[in-house]
Design a protein around this motif. Structure first.
Motif, PDB file in Angstrom:
ATOM      1  N   THR A   8      45.960  -0.726  60.450  1.00 41.89           N
ATOM      2  CA  THR A   8      44.910  -1.706  60.712  1.00 41.89           C
ATOM      3  C   THR A   8      44.580  -1.587  62.199  1.00 41.89           C
ATOM      4  OG1 THR A   8      45.823  -3.182  59.031  1.00 41.89           O
ATOM      5  CG2 THR A   8      44.239  -4.128  60.585  1.00 41.89           C
ATOM      6  N   TYR A   9      43.304  -1.334  62.506  1.00 45.22           N
ATOM      7  CA  TYR A   9      42.925  -0.994  63.878  1.00 45.22           C
ATOM      8  C   TYR A   9      41.555  -1.572  64.234  1.00 45.22           C
ATOM      9  CZ  TYR A   9      40.493   2.554  61.121  1.00 45.22           C
ATOM     10  OH  TYR A   9      39.708   3.176  60.178  1.00 45.22           O
ATOM     11  N   PHE A  10      41.265  -1.551  65.523  1.00 43.74           N
ATOM     12  CA  PHE A  10      39.997  -2.075  66.049  1.00 43.74           C
ATOM     13  C   PHE A  10      39.155  -0.904  66.571  1.00 43.74           C
ATOM     14  CE2 PHE A  10      43.434  -5.126  67.094  1.00 43.74           C
ATOM     15  CZ  PHE A  10      43.098  -6.135  66.208  1.00 43.74           C
ATOM     16  N   ASN A  19      34.883  -3.701  65.428  1.00 43.14           N
ATOM     17  CA  ASN A  19      35.250  -4.106  64.068  1.00 43.14           C
ATOM     18  C   ASN A  19      36.732  -3.840  63.791  1.00 43.14           C
ATOM     19  OD1 ASN A  19      32.501  -4.731  63.310  1.00 43.14           O
ATOM     20  ND2 ASN A  19      32.150  -2.514  63.223  1.00 43.14           N
ATOM     21  N   THR A  20      37.263  -4.577  62.826  1.00 41.00           N
ATOM     22  CA  THR A  20      38.625  -4.323  62.349  1.00 41.00           C
ATOM     23  C   THR A  20      38.527  -3.491  61.079  1.00 41.00           C
ATOM     24  OG1 THR A  20      39.411  -6.430  63.239  1.00 41.00           O
ATOM     25  CG2 THR A  20      40.785  -5.358  61.576  1.00 41.00           C
ATOM     26  N   GLU A  21      39.223  -2.364  61.061  1.00 36.63           N
ATOM     27  CA  GLU A  21      39.192  -1.473  59.904  1.00 36.63           C
ATOM     28  C   GLU A  21      40.617  -1.197  59.422  1.00 36.63           C
ATOM     29  OE1 GLU A  21      37.042   2.129  60.566  1.00 36.63           O
ATOM     30  OE2 GLU A  21      35.127   1.110  60.922  1.00 36.63           O
ATOM     31  N   GLU A  22      40.705  -0.664  58.207  1.00 35.64           N
ATOM     32  CA  GLU A  22      41.986  -0.257  57.650  1.00 35.64           C
ATOM     33  C   GLU A  22      41.882   1.170  57.117  1.00 35.64           C
ATOM     34  OE1 GLU A  22      43.210  -2.981  54.622  1.00 35.64           O
ATOM     35  OE2 GLU A  22      44.069  -4.400  56.058  1.00 35.64           O
ATOM     36  N   LYS A  48      46.288  -2.897  65.442  1.00 38.44           N
ATOM     37  CA  LYS A  48      46.844  -4.214  65.123  1.00 38.44           C
ATOM     38  C   LYS A  48      48.197  -4.085  64.455  1.00 38.44           C
ATOM     39  CE  LYS A  48      45.799  -8.501  62.628  1.00 38.44           C
ATOM     40  NZ  LYS A  48      44.849  -9.188  61.731  1.00 38.44           N
TER      41      LYS A  48
END
Length: 312
Positions: A220-222, A226-229, A201
């Motif tokens: 910030t990634y998928f 889920n979206t994680e950091e 992202k």
């Protein structure tokens, strides 16, 4: 016979001896962050950040002027927390035939005692001793101490030697040139979200910049729906061997791993390249997951970046 003179000073510090010593023995890239008004930059010219024989270029402010000097690590004694540096060239060598700096750090009460020794030979007997340089290392030591105390547990946890470190790696052959792919990894990471919009992202610089060792990035990634950091520190860039090492220090990954360090190496192969992505990790507990999902995710990034470079 050469006249070698000596000056020394002792400074008491609140930070642990092992942490203070580690900054000079293997993490000198942190010093400009701790002392931005005094140390403008430190760059590796030969070798790396920790090996004896390595040469670094220091750019610093002294007496109202900006100066530079190359120094070589002559000797390291990790057991006794002692390092010897030798000045090779730069402003300091205009007045002195030789300048050797010796750092010794020992535990004292709840903190540490830092001893700096300067051994020097003047190029002219009428010259004054290097008081200004001794004052510089004293004030530098104080600011590094304050920096370490501010980092606190973060520094301790990320520099501690762990017992159960495992390693996994994957490889992928790509069509884009090794130099171009390494360039994205080492100083153009901002292109990755453009190349992988469904996976990444955003990537932001939190500290430093896009290319300097010691800089901190927030990814910030998928993954897995889920979206994680992940906040990571760029620990090493080796232009000659096209290698980048990044250490994850905060974020979702540290829920499962005490250590999570990624190294990306790119080598020339036929008309394209070979990308080796390795992960050194330690689980928080033995029943936790291995980083297979993250390695598969990394391979997806490699494929997308390769396609992006070929279209550019």
């Amino acid at each position: 016979m050469a006249q070698i003179d000596k000056m020394e000073t002792h400074v008491e510090k609140k930070s642990p001896a092992n942490e203070f010593y580690e900054v000079f023995s293997s993490k000198a890239h942190l010093i400009p962050k701790a002392c931005p008004d005094k140390i403008k930059s430190i760059e590796v010219v030969e070798g790396d950040w920790k090996s004896v024989g390595s040469v670094k270029l220091w750019t610093y402010c002294i007496g109202g002027n900006t100066s530079s000097s190359k120094e070589r690590v002559e000797k390291k004694d990790d057991k006794n927390k002692s390092i010897t540096f030798k000045a090779l060239d730069g402003e300091v060598m205009k007045d002195f035939k030789s300048v050797i700096s010796i750092l010794e750090v020992s535990a004292k009460d709840d903190g540490s005692l830092v001893k700096w020794t300067l051994e020097y030979e003047k190029s002219n007997e009428k010259l004054l001793p290097p008081d200004a340089y001794l004052s510089l290392v004293i004030s530098m030591s104080k600011e590094i101490d304050a920096y370490l105390l501010k980092l606190g547990t973060w520094f301790s946890n990320t520099t501690k030697i762990m017992a159960q470190i495992a390693k996994m790696e994957v490889q992928a052959e790509i069509k884009s040139p090794a130099s171009k792919f390494h360039e994205v990894c080492s100083r153009k990471v901002y292109l990755v979200p453009k190349a992988c919009p469904e996976k990444i992202k955003s990537i932001e610089v939190v500290e430093g910049d896009w290319k300097t060792v010691g800089s901190v990035q927030l990814w910030t990634y998928f993954i897995g729906g889920n979206t994680e950091e992940a906040k990571l520190v760029v620990e090493r860039v080796d232009e000659e061997n096209k290698t980048v090492t990044m250490n994850v220090v905060e974020g979702d990954i540290v829920k499962y791993f005490k250590i999570f360090k990624c190294t990306i190496q790119v080598t020339v192969k036929d008309k394209g390249s070979l990308v080796t992505w390795s992960v050194e990790y330690e689980k928080l507990n033995e029943s936790g997951p291995a980083p297979d999902a993250y390695l598969n995710f990394a391979m997806g990034i490699v494929e997308n970046v390769d396609a992006y470079l070929l279209k550019a």
